[in-house]
Design a protein around this motif. Structure first.
Motif, PDB file in Angstrom:
ATOM      1  N   ALA A  48       1.106  -0.918  -0.086  1.00  9.02           N
ATOM      2  CA  ALA A  48      -0.362  -0.582  -0.488  1.00  9.02           C
ATOM      3  C   ALA A  48       0.849   1.156   0.656  1.00  9.02           C
ATOM      4  CB  ALA A  48      -0.664   0.606   1.181  1.00  9.02           C
ATOM      5  N   TRP A  49       2.446   1.791   0.709  1.00 12.22           N
ATOM      6  CA  TRP A  49       3.582   2.595   0.257  1.00 12.22           C
ATOM      7  C   TRP A  49       4.696   2.274   0.076  1.00 12.22           C
ATOM      8  CZ3 TRP A  49       0.353   0.748   4.685  1.00 12.22           C
ATOM      9  CH2 TRP A  49       1.272   0.272   6.041  1.00 12.22           C
ATOM     10  N   ASP A  50       5.444   3.058  -0.202  1.00  8.91           N
ATOM     11  CA  ASP A  50       6.894   2.316  -0.746  1.00  8.91           C
ATOM     12  C   ASP A  50       6.613   0.900   0.346  1.00  8.91           C
ATOM     13  OD1 ASP A  50       9.632   2.200  -1.125  1.00  8.91           O
ATOM     14  OD2 ASP A  50      10.107   3.924  -0.855  1.00  8.91           O
TER      15      ASP A  50
ATOM     16  N   TYR B  20       9.374   0.121   3.296  1.00 11.11           N
ATOM     17  CA  TYR B  20       8.697   0.572   4.076  1.00 11.11           C
ATOM     18  C   TYR B  20       7.550   0.012   4.886  1.00 11.11           C
ATOM     19  CZ  TYR B  20      12.490   4.025   3.634  1.00 11.11           C
ATOM     20  OH  TYR B  20      13.372   4.678   3.726  1.00 11.11           O
TER      21      TYR B  20
ATOM     22  N   GLU C 131      13.488   3.196  17.571  1.00 12.46           N
ATOM     23  CA  GLU C 131      12.982   3.796  17.405  1.00 12.46           C
ATOM     24  C   GLU C 131      11.884   3.493  16.514  1.00 12.46           C
ATOM     25  OE1 GLU C 131      14.479   8.854  16.269  1.00 12.46           O
ATOM     26  OE2 GLU C 131      15.363   7.302  15.496  1.00 12.46           O
ATOM     27  N   VAL C 132      10.516   4.046  16.864  1.00 10.03           N
ATOM     28  CA  VAL C 132       9.124   3.579  16.260  1.00 10.03           C
ATOM     29  C   VAL C 132       9.405   5.039  14.821  1.00 10.03           C
ATOM     30  CG1 VAL C 132       7.084   3.180  16.045  1.00 10.03           C
ATOM     31  CG2 VAL C 132       8.696   2.065  18.126  1.00 10.03           C
ATOM     32  N   GLY C 133       9.643   4.552  13.680  1.00  9.21           N
ATOM     33  CA  GLY C 133       9.001   5.877  12.690  1.00  9.21           C
ATOM     34  C   GLY C 133       9.195   5.295  11.859  1.00  9.21           C
ATOM     35  N   HIS C 134       9.115   5.768  10.679  1.00  7.22           N
ATOM     36  CA  HIS C 134       9.894   5.824   9.010  1.00  7.22           C
ATOM     37  C   HIS C 134      10.984   5.253   8.802  1.00  7.22           C
ATOM     38  CE1 HIS C 134       6.068   9.075   9.000  1.00  7.22           C
ATOM     39  NE2 HIS C 134       5.333   7.530   9.017  1.00  7.22           N
ATOM     40  N   THR C 135      11.065   3.659   9.718  1.00  6.53           N
ATOM     41  CA  THR C 135      12.255   3.503   9.237  1.00  6.53           C
ATOM     42  C   THR C 135      12.209   1.744   8.759  1.00  6.53           C
ATOM     43  OG1 THR C 135      12.114   2.352  11.636  1.00  6.53           O
ATOM     44  CG2 THR C 135      13.332   4.294  11.374  1.00  6.53           C
ATOM     45  N   ARG C 136      13.142   1.629   8.064  1.00 12.47           N
ATOM     46  CA  ARG C 136      13.566   0.487   7.568  1.00 12.47           C
ATOM     47  C   ARG C 136      13.909  -0.893   8.362  1.00 12.47           C
ATOM     48  NH1 ARG C 136      16.774   2.960   3.249  1.00 12.47           N
ATOM     49  NH2 ARG C 136      15.954   3.251   1.869  1.00 12.47           N
TER      50      ARG C 136
ATOM     51  N   ALA D 212       2.393  11.583  18.670  1.00 16.27           N
ATOM     52  CA  ALA D 212       3.080  12.316  17.554  1.00 16.27           C
ATOM     53  C   ALA D 212       2.155  12.743  16.620  1.00 16.27           C
ATOM     54  CB  ALA D 212       4.617  12.204  17.955  1.00 16.27           C
TER      55      ALA D 212
ATOM     56  N   HIS E 277      -4.143   5.364  -2.787  1.00 13.95           N
ATOM     57  CA  HIS E 277      -3.293   5.849  -1.883  1.00 13.95           C
ATOM     58  C   HIS E 277      -3.662   5.812  -0.443  1.00 13.95           C
ATOM     59  CE1 HIS E 277      -0.410   6.475  -4.816  1.00 13.95           C
ATOM     60  NE2 HIS E 277      -1.706   7.709  -5.064  1.00 13.95           N
TER      61      HIS E 277
ATOM     62  N   HIS F 269      -2.228   7.031   2.307  1.00 16.29           N
ATOM     63  CA  HIS F 269      -2.370   8.740   2.711  1.00 16.29           C
ATOM     64  C   HIS F 269      -3.148   9.000   2.080  1.00 16.29           C
ATOM     65  CE1 HIS F 269       0.651   8.504   6.103  1.00 16.29           C
ATOM     66  NE2 HIS F 269       0.507   7.815   5.864  1.00 16.29           N
TER      67      HIS F 269
ATOM     68  N   HIS G 189      10.181  11.242  12.082  1.00 12.37           N
ATOM     69  CA  HIS G 189       9.855  10.061  12.213  1.00 12.37           C
ATOM     70  C   HIS G 189      11.192   9.409  11.141  1.00 12.37           C
ATOM     71  CE1 HIS G 189       6.028   8.826  13.911  1.00 12.37           C
ATOM     72  NE2 HIS G 189       7.012   9.344  14.902  1.00 12.37           N
ATOM     73  N   ASP G 190      10.886  10.401   9.878  1.00 11.62           N
ATOM     74  CA  ASP G 190      12.325  10.306   9.148  1.00 11.62           C
ATOM     75  C   ASP G 190      14.022  10.373   8.617  1.00 11.62           C
ATOM     76  OD1 ASP G 190      10.177   9.373   6.865  1.00 11.62           O
ATOM     77  OD2 ASP G 190       9.604  11.700   6.362  1.00 11.62           O
TER      78      ASP G 190
ATOM     79  N   ASN H 277      16.435   7.938   8.404  1.00 10.26           N
ATOM     80  CA  ASN H 277      17.005   7.168   7.172  1.00 10.26           C
ATOM     81  C   ASN H 277      17.735   7.824   7.173  1.00 10.26           C
ATOM     82  OD1 ASN H 277      15.435   5.137   7.155  1.00 10.26           O
ATOM     83  ND2 ASN H 277      13.232   6.858   6.754  1.00 10.26           N
TER      84      ASN H 277
END
Lengths: 406, 406
Positions: free
Chosen positions: A219-221, A224, A235-240, A328, A338, A340, B87-88, B91
């Protein structure tokens, strides 16, 4: 097994008819919106080119193919037109939704003719500082439009895009539902497939591999999706996804979605890896309950006509009242083509979100309801999906009601 | 065999290191360009968000990950910075190329601080009416920038984008070369695999299937890559492959490219299906020779400093002199991260192409050289790729010198 075999054996139907009927429905919806509103906008213009590299998110609602040369889709209350390079004209004719106007050297004349035809004085275009999905017009193409249409007034079509994109037709809902059922199934099956030696990366590869065998995209990149967090030490986030494993007595958190026939799901599930078969500690259970109480409170606040931030406030108060830090991010975003999907946001009134949390919630829109808290066992995150009904909201996903044991 | 096994057995090396070193090189190139030019532009700003849905084509030259929240990459002669959601930030730190400035609620303050740091008065931004690859800034984000940076002058960075994107570094050239070698191989192998019962769609599925087994994507939208035209009875253009077969004594025309490690190839080959083993008729051979003579003439005209249209004119005159209609498109476009990679175009001065054919050809740029003619046997199309050298141009592909027999 081939992807076709896998799909046939899978308990969720994944094959849908071609997009022409869906596009016909979205075009009808847009025509009705232009007819209904009384803001002087005569037509909605989507203007795009080289859509492989620089897509306009509105275009797939109106055409079932990409374009190279500058292309204009013009929707008016009584009609719709597409002006495009001659090479692309056969695709537009095959679609059969809009009147087709091919050009060779320049779009100028054919576009002017269409604008005369629909009597356009105010032209709604795809720009919006706060909503990426309504902001597909590039600044360079905006400048080109001011040159191509010197006698027309160009205004933002954000209201139309939000309304047409947001309210899902039945054909769109079927696809969203299939994406949600599939994502739930793959996440649920993880309880059987998981092995303690797996790293975050292994979990991610397992889920992507299952989507691949079904012939489905993420559904997204892809790098990720899923997002995976093992244990309390990250760390929770948009990380691989990385090489952490889940220690016994800690959590695995997964944020994942597949795309089915162009439509997305976006769900989070939290798994507990017991130490010696023990029950989760009381503090962890309390955190899980706080997260889901807040999700329930957010859902309960949703109904047509509220502003997006009202639902966020209901959830945010609930989790803070129970003694946890506020999250946050926004409580929820729309989901569609998409993950989002823009438009109204169920978010706090932070500058980052611009006007999106002030916008109205409308019947037929599909939202995530999501938040999490950090604990000594790891991140407890929940994310469900709801659809706005005539008097409230209904679950699209089947909410997680307890920690899933690995 | 798995994709990994297929790749290992394949005669072209397809595995490259991660993108960090490549991005470091492109950033260095951009810093040098800003340092060299004397146009008062103090920094180059790439400003993007939700890049899954609304990508800026410049961002992958500067970051190896997509973003959700508004994100600014600021390149100045002496330094480079990235301002992005917290969050990014992991990366960006892992990439290790730019100084990282995370924000929580608003990008405003951190972006202003960076602008102060680099002493920015004139800020080059990604817009260009004529070049999609330099036009990644949406009109909505442009309006947002005018609010975020009220005291700075925003100007088009198109000159910088064209220069930095166009001139390929060695690391980029290796990837383009691998994409070209692979595409040539798959097209060449078609001579062995082809069966007379195959429709255009079968040819397309065969080529996509071979790319899939190598774990490679197509160079443009999968529905149109390859583009396949069988026989004399069809419209050549951006159409989906259909159910036509190649009659004996007629042509198969294929336009195809794969993407390797982010970089594309784009080639056309024409195949002849003999009737009873016969040689191609004289008129067909003449058409093939005219197409390739024009491609050779176009290549011969290419050298650093010419305007793009000069190469187009050389090829166009050649094919017309030989008695064929002129082609209805540009002779060549740049190839890089996208099959149509923007910047200078080897095209005629038609309104549709704006200023792109007036722009200069520069050393290190990679172009297609392509054209075709309609004949009674079908479409004879040729497309090669060249790189601009210090005094001319060199083939990147190995040019087709005769009709390939099926």
């Amino acid at each position: 097994m081939t992807a076709t075999d896998e799909r046939e054996a899978f308990p969720v139907g994944l094959d849908f008819e071609a997009d022409a009927a869906l596009i016909e429905g979205k075009t009808r919806q847009a025509r009705a919106a232009l007819d209904r509103h009384d803001d002087g906008v005569d037509c909605w213009l989507t203007f795009a080119r080289e859509t492989t590299a620089t897509p306009d998110p509105s275009l797939p609602l109106l055409l079932d193919f990409g374009v190279v040369w500058p292309t204009a889709v013009v929707v008016a209350p009584e009609e719709s037109h597409v002006v495009l390079g001659r090479h692309d004209a056969p695709n537009a004719r095959a679609l059969g939704v809009h009147e087709v106007h091919p050009y060779d050297e320049s779009i100028r004349e054919a576009l002017s003719t269409v604008m005369e035809r629909v009597g356009a004085e105010r032209v709604g275009c795809n720009w919006d500082p706060d909503d990426p999905m309504a902001d597909g017009l590039s600044h360079g193409l905006y400048r080109r439009l001011t040159d191509l249409l010197p006698d027309r007034e160009l205004v933002s079509a954000a209201g139309y895009v939000g309304e047409v994109r947001g309210a899902k037709t039945d054909r769109e809902r079927e696809r969203v539902d299939a994406a949600v059922r599939t994502t739930e199934r793959l996440l649920g099956d993880l309880r059987e497939h998981y092995e303690p030696a797996w790293t975050e990366r292994d979990v991610a590869e397992h889920l992507r591999g299952r989507a691949d065998t079904l012939g489905l995209g993420t559904a997204w990149d892809r790098a990720y999706c899923p997002s995976v967090h093992a244990g309390s030490d990250g760390e929770v986030g948009h990380t691989r996804p990385g090489d952490r494993r889940v220690p016994a007595g800690e959590l695995l958190h997964v944020d994942f979605g597949v795309r089915v026939a162009g439509y997305c799901a976006d769900l989070q599930r939290t798994f507990y890896r017991p130490a010696d078969g023990a029950e989760p500690p009381a503090g962890l259970r309390e955190a899980f309950e706080a997260v889901h109480a807040a999700i329930d409170a957010g859902k309960a606040a949703i109904e047509p006509g509220i502003a997006g931030h009202e639902a966020d406030e209901a959830a945010r108060e609930t989790v803070v009242d129970r003694g946890y830090d506020e999250y946050a991010h926004a409580l929820g975003h729309q989901v569609g083509r998409h993950a989002h999907d823009g438009g109204t946001l169920l978010g706090p009134r932070w500058e980052r979100y611009g006007t999106a949390p002030e916008r109205p919630v409308r019947e037929g829109e599909v939202y995530t309801v999501e938040l999490g808290v950090d604990t000594e066992w790891g991140y407890v995150g929940g994310e469900e999906m709801v659809v706005v009904t005539d008097g409230g909201a209904a679950w699209v996903s089947e909410p997680q009601r307890e920690l899933w044991r690995l």
